[in-house]
Design a protein around this motif. Structure first.
Motif, PDB file in Angstrom:
ATOM      1  N   ILE A   1       0.769  -1.236   0.067  1.00  0.00           N
ATOM      2  CA  ILE A   1      -0.065   0.057   0.052  1.00  0.00           C
ATOM      3  C   ILE A   1       0.902   1.305   0.146  1.00  0.00           C
ATOM      4  CG2 ILE A   1      -1.758   1.285   1.231  1.00  0.00           C
ATOM      5  CD1 ILE A   1      -2.748  -1.366   2.340  1.00  0.00           C
ATOM      6  N   GLU A   2       1.984   1.211   0.808  1.00  0.00           N
ATOM      7  CA  GLU A   2       2.683   2.418   0.827  1.00  0.00           C
ATOM      8  C   GLU A   2       3.521   2.691  -0.271  1.00  0.00           C
ATOM      9  OE1 GLU A   2       3.801   4.693   3.347  1.00  0.00           O
ATOM     10  OE2 GLU A   2       1.809   4.283   4.044  1.00  0.00           O
ATOM     11  N   LEU A   3       4.031   1.637  -1.395  1.00  0.00           N
ATOM     12  CA  LEU A   3       4.362   1.810  -2.583  1.00  0.00           C
ATOM     13  C   LEU A   3       3.482   2.483  -3.318  1.00  0.00           C
ATOM     14  CD1 LEU A   3       6.761   1.222  -4.572  1.00  0.00           C
ATOM     15  CD2 LEU A   3       5.780  -1.168  -4.973  1.00  0.00           C
ATOM     16  N   LEU A   4       2.297   2.096  -3.508  1.00  0.00           N
ATOM     17  CA  LEU A   4       1.276   2.730  -4.223  1.00  0.00           C
ATOM     18  C   LEU A   4       1.217   4.283  -3.733  1.00  0.00           C
ATOM     19  CD1 LEU A   4      -1.408  -0.015  -4.533  1.00  0.00           C
ATOM     20  CD2 LEU A   4      -0.023   0.800  -6.502  1.00  0.00           C
ATOM     21  N   LYS A   5       0.763   4.292  -2.454  1.00  0.00           N
ATOM     22  CA  LYS A   5       0.668   5.616  -1.956  1.00  0.00           C
ATOM     23  C   LYS A   5       1.810   6.821  -2.351  1.00  0.00           C
ATOM     24  CE  LYS A   5      -0.961   6.165   2.152  1.00  0.00           C
ATOM     25  NZ  LYS A   5      -1.539   5.949   3.580  1.00  0.00           N
ATOM     26  N   LYS A   6       3.045   6.216  -2.377  1.00  0.00           N
ATOM     27  CA  LYS A   6       4.218   7.103  -2.944  1.00  0.00           C
ATOM     28  C   LYS A   6       3.831   7.840  -4.335  1.00  0.00           C
ATOM     29  CE  LYS A   6       9.129   7.020  -3.926  1.00  0.00           C
ATOM     30  NZ  LYS A   6      10.170   6.128  -4.091  1.00  0.00           N
ATOM     31  N   HIS A   7       2.925   7.053  -5.183  1.00  0.00           N
ATOM     32  CA  HIS A   7       2.701   7.809  -6.469  1.00  0.00           C
ATOM     33  C   HIS A   7       1.641   8.565  -6.643  1.00  0.00           C
ATOM     34  CE1 HIS A   7       6.375   6.162  -7.996  1.00  0.00           C
ATOM     35  NE2 HIS A   7       6.409   4.910  -7.337  1.00  0.00           N
ATOM     36  N   LEU A   8       0.536   7.828  -5.675  1.00  0.00           N
ATOM     37  CA  LEU A   8      -1.016   8.520  -5.930  1.00  0.00           C
ATOM     38  C   LEU A   8      -1.253   9.517  -5.287  1.00  0.00           C
ATOM     39  CD1 LEU A   8      -2.741   4.998  -4.869  1.00  0.00           C
ATOM     40  CD2 LEU A   8      -2.264   5.896  -7.075  1.00  0.00           C
TER      41      LEU A   8
END
Length: 305
Positions: free
Chosen positions: A154-161
């Motif tokens: 989730i954190e990996l996605l949130k870095k870009h979202l």
């Protein structure tokens, strides 16, 4: 039914929702009755996925209620994408195409919540971000979330979202408790201490993210229902004991056990039996004591350190 807020979205929904995977097996009239009964019981969030019934579940749902603006405004529609035939796909192209397909099948011009269904090992977070931004700007999707993902994914996605992720949908039931077990067995040398989900519940609580519990009546990895199952006499005896005391069904107690957790977990119930659903939603009015919650956890075959 009591209401909960979904993440930081501001959306308020019934604390129990209806999973629509099996609705594709129903005739239009029967499906309509299931949906109508659910809404009368206080359920307003309906969970779908592009793969349920090969897309037929979304079609049957919309046809059953003769989807219109007045009906649409009374419900929160959630759907998922990312599972394909033999592989997972979080590509921008697939996400956009999947949403267009769901919109067409659901006879609506917007999805309230879109979830990424199963983690894609080949995910390109920047590509997901492009898809989400385009869907948000076009009005096709209002909110986003994930399913079956651990905190680092989730954190990996949130870095870009740019958009927040308001939901993480995870398998969870009285007989499937990896999200609970490790937190009760910190630094112990036995199987229950193994961290299998990297503290999903704690992460959700820290980040105001709603955990939705799928298959709340299943044991193992969707191995079958445990309520009323003679394989599990201890937990069923305890469920029935508390159900009798509270004046509800054993299934309602199984849901009340989930609702008792302070993380405000939202169970997704998949029954297509209107009477059973009516009985289950009474869980919203059940108050389990701390002792009763732990008695059920122990009856399910768990041990405390």
């Amino acid at each position: 039914m009591k209401k909960i807020k979904l993440g930081n979205s501001g959306l308020e929904v019934g604390e129990i929702s209806l999973g629509c995977m099996r609705i594709s097996n129903l005739h239009k009239k029967d499906a309509g009755y299931v949906i109508e009964n659910a809404m009368e019981s206080g359920i307003d969030l309906f969970d779908h996925a592009d793969i349920y019934g090969g897309g037929k579940s979304e079609e049957v749902f919309a046809d059953a209620i003769d989807m219109s603006t007045s009906i649409r405004e009374k419900m929160v529609l959630q759907t998922k994408c990312g599972i394909r035939d033999g592989f997972f796909d979080f590509s921008k192209e697939h996400i956009l195409a999947s949403v267009d397909g769901s919109l067409k099948r659901l006879h609506t011009d917007y999805i309230d919540i879109l979830l990424l269904h199963r983690p894609d090992a080949l995910v390109e977070p920047a590509e997901v971000a492009e898809a989400f931004t385009k869907l948000k700007a076009s009005g096709k999707v209002r909110y986003f979330g994930v399913s079956n993902q651990n905190p680092m994914q989730i954190e990996l996605l949130k870095k870009h979202l740019k958009e927040d992720l308001i939901v993480n949908q995870m398998q969870f039931s009285l007989m499937h408790t990896p999200m609970i077990d490790a937190g009760l067995n910190v630094n112990m040398q036995h199987d229950a201490a193994v961290v299998r989900d990297i503290n999903t519940i704690e992460y959700a609580r820290l980040n105001d993210m709603t955990v939705q519990a799928w298959s709340p009546f299943q044991y193992g990895m969707i191995s079958g229902p445990f309520v009323g199952n003679e394989k599990f006499p201890n937990v069923n005896t305890k469920l029935q004991e508390i159900a009798t005391k509270k004046g509800v069904t054993d299934s309602a107690i199984a849901i009340a056990w989930i609702l008792r957790h302070p993380a405000k977990i939202q169970p997704i119930v998949g029954t297509m039996n209107p009477q059973r659903l009516t009985d289950i939603v009474k869980a919203s009015d059940v108050e389990l004591t701390r002792q009763e919650w732990y008695e059920l956890y122990l009856a399910a075959g768990n041990e405390l350190p």
